[in-house]
Motif scaffolding. Structure first.
Motif, PDB file in Angstrom:
ATOM      1  N   TRP A  23      46.884  46.821  31.281  1.00 51.42           N
ATOM      2  CA  TRP A  23      45.560  46.922  31.170  1.00 51.42           C
ATOM      3  C   TRP A  23      45.301  46.697  32.723  1.00 51.42           C
ATOM      4  CZ3 TRP A  23      42.429  48.775  27.824  1.00 51.42           C
ATOM      5  CH2 TRP A  23      42.721  48.566  26.548  1.00 51.42           C
ATOM      6  N   VAL A  24      44.400  47.704  33.376  1.00 48.45           N
ATOM      7  CA  VAL A  24      43.970  47.582  35.006  1.00 48.45           C
ATOM      8  C   VAL A  24      42.580  47.396  34.987  1.00 48.45           C
ATOM      9  CG1 VAL A  24      44.461  48.917  37.010  1.00 48.45           C
ATOM     10  CG2 VAL A  24      46.174  49.028  35.422  1.00 48.45           C
ATOM     11  N   LEU A  25      42.345  46.739  35.989  1.00 48.86           N
ATOM     12  CA  LEU A  25      40.750  46.568  36.262  1.00 48.86           C
ATOM     13  C   LEU A  25      40.150  47.737  36.665  1.00 48.86           C
ATOM     14  CD1 LEU A  25      38.369  44.436  36.609  1.00 48.86           C
ATOM     15  CD2 LEU A  25      39.314  44.178  38.915  1.00 48.86           C
ATOM     16  N   ARG A  79      33.761  42.592  32.737  1.00 47.92           N
ATOM     17  CA  ARG A  79      34.424  43.759  33.461  1.00 47.92           C
ATOM     18  C   ARG A  79      35.096  44.631  32.499  1.00 47.92           C
ATOM     19  NH1 ARG A  79      39.447  40.400  36.417  1.00 47.92           N
ATOM     20  NH2 ARG A  79      40.626  40.350  34.363  1.00 47.92           N
ATOM     21  N   TRP A  80      35.065  45.949  33.147  1.00 45.37           N
ATOM     22  CA  TRP A  80      35.891  47.023  32.410  1.00 45.37           C
ATOM     23  C   TRP A  80      37.469  46.961  32.953  1.00 45.37           C
ATOM     24  CZ3 TRP A  80      34.120  49.643  28.465  1.00 45.37           C
ATOM     25  CH2 TRP A  80      32.814  49.818  28.326  1.00 45.37           C
ATOM     26  N   GLU A  81      38.081  47.126  31.847  1.00 43.30           N
ATOM     27  CA  GLU A  81      39.654  47.481  32.119  1.00 43.30           C
ATOM     28  C   GLU A  81      39.955  48.579  31.582  1.00 43.30           C
ATOM     29  OE1 GLU A  81      41.830  44.133  31.020  1.00 43.30           O
ATOM     30  OE2 GLU A  81      40.715  42.784  32.337  1.00 43.30           O
ATOM     31  N   ARG A  82      41.187  49.501  31.836  1.00 49.74           N
ATOM     32  CA  ARG A  82      41.553  50.532  31.238  1.00 49.74           C
ATOM     33  C   ARG A  82      42.973  50.528  31.296  1.00 49.74           C
ATOM     34  NH1 ARG A  82      44.387  54.206  34.564  1.00 49.74           N
ATOM     35  NH2 ARG A  82      44.352  53.596  36.881  1.00 49.74           N
TER      36      ARG A  82
END
Length: 147
Positions: A88-90, A67-70
């Motif tokens: 870090w946020v999903l 999964r990507w996180e920003r």
């Protein structure tokens, strides 16, 4: 006959552009234009040096555990020994956000419009930099700053 061929050719060209362009409608005059995506980020490949180099550049997004996180900056966060301020946020499909990826620790009021980039998650495993599309289609960077 000629009109049908022209429309068919236009549809083929549109299908080709859907992979690396975004449509920008012209609400005043009708129609619109295709704008290239600034960058397309796919999950890193374990056997490619190119992806490893790219991963080093991307301090504001990461792909882990499928999964990507920003990185979400929060300069009011208290950290131990001056660590990074934020978390870090999903990223979910359909999410869009702005970031200053080269100035993650800079207070917002000290950012120039040119520091700000716009991103979106258009598929489970694909994040795009869509800065040019946002600026041409939605709002200018200075207008977005006021939001």
């Amino acid at each position: 006959e000629a009109e049908a061929q022209r429309l068919e050719q236009e549809e083929v060209e549109d299908d080709e552009k859907r992979h690396d362009h975004l449509w920008s409608p012209d609400h005043k005059n009708g129609g619109g234009k295709w704008i290239p995506m600034n960058a397309i980020y796919n999950p890193p490949s374990s056997d490619s040096n190119k992806e490893e180099e790219e991963e080093e550049e991307l301090k504001h997004i990461k792909y882990e555990r499928g999964r990507w996180e920003r990185w979400a900056k929060n300069l009011k966060t208290k950290t131990k020994k001056g660590g990074p301020k934020g978390s870090w946020v999903l990223i979910k499909v359909g999410d869009g956000w702005s970031s200053a990826p080269l100035k993650l620790e800079t207070p917002n009021e000290n950012l120039a419009d040119s520091d700000i980039r716009f991103y979106g998650c258009i598929a489970k495993h694909q994040v795009i930099d869509c800065t040019d599309w946002v600026v041409n289609t939605l709002v200018t960077k200075s207008s977005a700053r006021a939001l």
